[in-house]
Design an enzyme around this catalytic site. Structure first.
Site, mmCIF file in Angstrom:
data_model
loop_
_atom_site.group_PDB
_atom_site.id
_atom_site.type_symbol
_atom_site.label_atom_id
_atom_site.label_comp_id
_atom_site.label_asym_id
_atom_site.label_seq_id
_atom_site.Cartn_x
_atom_site.Cartn_y
_atom_site.Cartn_z
ATOM 1 N N ASP A 1 0.861 -1.182 0.000
ATOM 2 C CA ASP A 1 0.000 0.000 0.000
ATOM 3 C C ASP A 1 0.896 1.231 0.000
ATOM 4 O O ASP A 1 1.197 1.806 1.043
ATOM 5 C CB ASP A 1 -0.918 -0.035 1.231
ATOM 6 C CG ASP A 1 -1.944 1.093 1.234
ATOM 7 O OD1 ASP A 1 -1.883 1.950 0.338
ATOM 8 O OD2 ASP A 1 -2.792 1.119 2.148
ATOM 9 N N HIS A 2 1.324 1.641 -1.199
ATOM 10 C CA HIS A 2 2.326 2.702 -1.341
ATOM 11 C C HIS A 2 1.781 3.893 -2.112
ATOM 12 O O HIS A 2 0.963 3.743 -3.021
ATOM 13 C CB HIS A 2 3.555 2.167 -2.086
ATOM 14 C CG HIS A 2 4.590 1.582 -1.195
ATOM 15 N ND1 HIS A 2 5.894 2.006 -1.182
ATOM 16 C CD2 HIS A 2 4.512 0.609 -0.261
ATOM 17 C CE1 HIS A 2 6.585 1.315 -0.293
ATOM 18 N NE2 HIS A 2 5.767 0.455 0.289
ATOM 19 N N GLY B 1 4.256 2.623 9.296
ATOM 20 C CA GLY B 1 4.437 3.439 8.110
ATOM 21 C C GLY B 1 5.872 3.754 7.747
ATOM 22 O O GLY B 1 6.811 3.491 8.489
ATOM 23 N N GLU B 2 6.006 4.344 6.545
ATOM 24 C CA GLU B 2 7.301 4.818 6.046
ATOM 25 C C GLU B 2 7.153 6.270 5.606
ATOM 26 O O GLU B 2 6.147 6.653 4.998
ATOM 27 C CB GLU B 2 7.792 3.988 4.851
ATOM 28 C CG GLU B 2 7.884 2.506 5.097
ATOM 29 C CD GLU B 2 6.672 1.772 4.531
ATOM 30 O OE1 GLU B 2 5.892 2.369 3.752
ATOM 31 O OE2 GLU B 2 6.497 0.609 4.901
ATOM 32 N N ASN C 1 5.945 7.200 1.982
ATOM 33 C CA ASN C 1 4.542 7.264 1.588
ATOM 34 C C ASN C 1 3.728 8.269 2.383
ATOM 35 O O ASN C 1 2.749 8.816 1.876
ATOM 36 C CB ASN C 1 3.907 5.877 1.755
ATOM 37 C CG ASN C 1 4.621 4.828 0.944
ATOM 38 O OD1 ASN C 1 4.691 4.915 -0.272
ATOM 39 N ND2 ASN C 1 5.180 3.833 1.626
ATOM 40 N N SER D 1 9.264 -5.395 13.949
ATOM 41 C CA SER D 1 10.687 -5.408 13.631
ATOM 42 C C SER D 1 11.555 -5.513 14.876
ATOM 43 O O SER D 1 12.763 -5.711 14.772
ATOM 44 C CB SER D 1 11.075 -4.144 12.855
ATOM 45 O OG SER D 1 10.776 -2.982 13.607
ATOM 46 N N GLY D 2 10.940 -5.379 16.053
ATOM 47 C CA GLY D 2 11.693 -5.442 17.297
ATOM 48 C C GLY D 2 10.777 -5.717 18.473
ATOM 49 O O GLY D 2 9.580 -5.970 18.309
ATOM 50 N N THR E 1 9.201 -9.158 7.848
ATOM 51 C CA THR E 1 9.943 -9.343 6.602
ATOM 52 C C THR E 1 11.324 -9.941 6.847
ATOM 53 O O THR E 1 12.162 -9.945 5.945
ATOM 54 C CB THR E 1 10.091 -8.001 5.854
ATOM 55 O OG1 THR E 1 10.727 -7.041 6.714
ATOM 56 C CG2 THR E 1 8.737 -7.472 5.427
#
Length: 321
Positions: free
Chosen positions: A37-38, A106-107, A110, A173-174, A191
């Site tokens: 979703d980008h 999120g990133e 985006n 991720s952690g 991932t």
């Protein structure tokens, strides 16, 4: 047995092609699908970024069996959580119960497009937790009024609400994100095949829930061509989440990856047509306790050839794991 999924990667194909590829993936025997979703591709070479939710709506009508999932949607910046709840409920109805809502913090790539700056990781996790709670409350029905530290919701009701709301997955991720996922999610998303992520998810309440991983692959009978394509379109992948979540533009990713070599990419992404190389890449996820693994075939134009090979050779081998 690990379920094997197909990725509709919106960064590398247009909307009509994405749907056509998924129809073929369903025919080939993939167990489930995920969709990025980008708003932007990672690199200019990828060349695409259609609206994922429109693609998913079309995919729900074009397929009959294969489950659908966002991998992942950020419900805190570009989208308000109340709007995400409405979209997810609608897609669950369109797909007749085949949808899962994958969420993440999120990133910058985006989310920066709507302005307002990019918050630090602690605030992003706080906003994600509040957003998940809002979405779940709307899934339950009734009218929601919410005034929290990050979001306001005024008299919101989902008028078209499925009897069985979509399960919610949270990307980790952690340790902190695993705690959030263990407490609030129905499934884990990751991932990287790290056993410690699965262990932390279990420790915080996720034991017995699905764990979904993802891995890029690059099939081509010409291995050199596969390596070149993987380098051109996926050299960003090795940057790690702490880097990839912060860079704002394709130009920034190009600069950050300018010294990544083809051999570096080939060392981390299976390239070519040796089935055993692809199986070896997926095996660490199975050994780490993941129940599902989605494959990302690199290159939009390479999808038909990959899907034919996957049906003939790869899926039977992977389903034997």
């Amino acid at each position: 047995m690990v379920d094997i999924g197909y990725t509709m990667m919106t960064e590398q194909a247009g909307p009509r092609d994405l749907v056509a590829h998924l129809v073929r993936a369903e025919q080939a025997g993939f167990d489930f699908s995920v969709t990025s979703d980008h708003y932007s591709p990672w690199l200019t070479e990828q060349g695409h970024a259609p609206y994922a939710w429109s693609v998913l709506g079309a995919a729900a009508q074009a397929t009959t069996r294969i489950p659908l999932m966002t991998y992942v949607t950020c419900p805190t910046t570009r989208y308000h959580p109340a709007v995400v709840a409405q979209k997810a409920a609608t897609l669950q109805l369109l797909s007749e119960g085949r949808f899962r809502l994958g969420l993440g913090s999120g990133e910058n790539l985006n989310e920066h497009v709507v302005g307002g700056g990019w918050p630090g990781v602690v605030e992003r996790q706080e906003k994600l937790a509040e957003a998940v709670q809002i979405i779940r409350q709307l899934f339950e029905g009734g009218t929601l009024n919410h005034h929290g530290p990050h979001f306001d919701v005024e008299s919101a009701t989902l008028w078209d609400r499925p009897a069985d709301p979509p399960p919610i997955g949270i990307a980790v991720s952690g340790n902190a994100s695993c705690e959030l996922a263990g407490e609030l999610a129905d499934l884990l998303i990751a991932t990287e095949p790290k056993p410690e992520l699965v262990a932390a998810f279990d420790r915080f309440g996720g034991e017995g829930k699905p764990r979904v991983g993802q891995i890029p692959v690059c099939y081509d009978p010409d291995r050199d061509a596969a390596v070149k394509r993987a380098h051109a379109q996926f050299r960003w992948f090795g940057g790690g989440w702490k880097v990839n979540s912060e860079l704002p533009t394709t130009e920034a990713f190009a600069g950050a990856t300018q010294f990544v070599r083809e051999e570096d990419v080939a060392a981390s992404i299976p390239c070519g047509d040796r089935t055993e190389d692809f199986v070896s890449a997926v095996r660490p996820y199975a050994e780490a306790g993941f129940t599902e693994v989605a494959l990302v075939q690199i290159g939009g134009e390479s999808q038909p050839a990959f899907l034919g090979w996957a049906e003939r050779e790869l899926l039977p081998a992977l389903h034997a794991l």
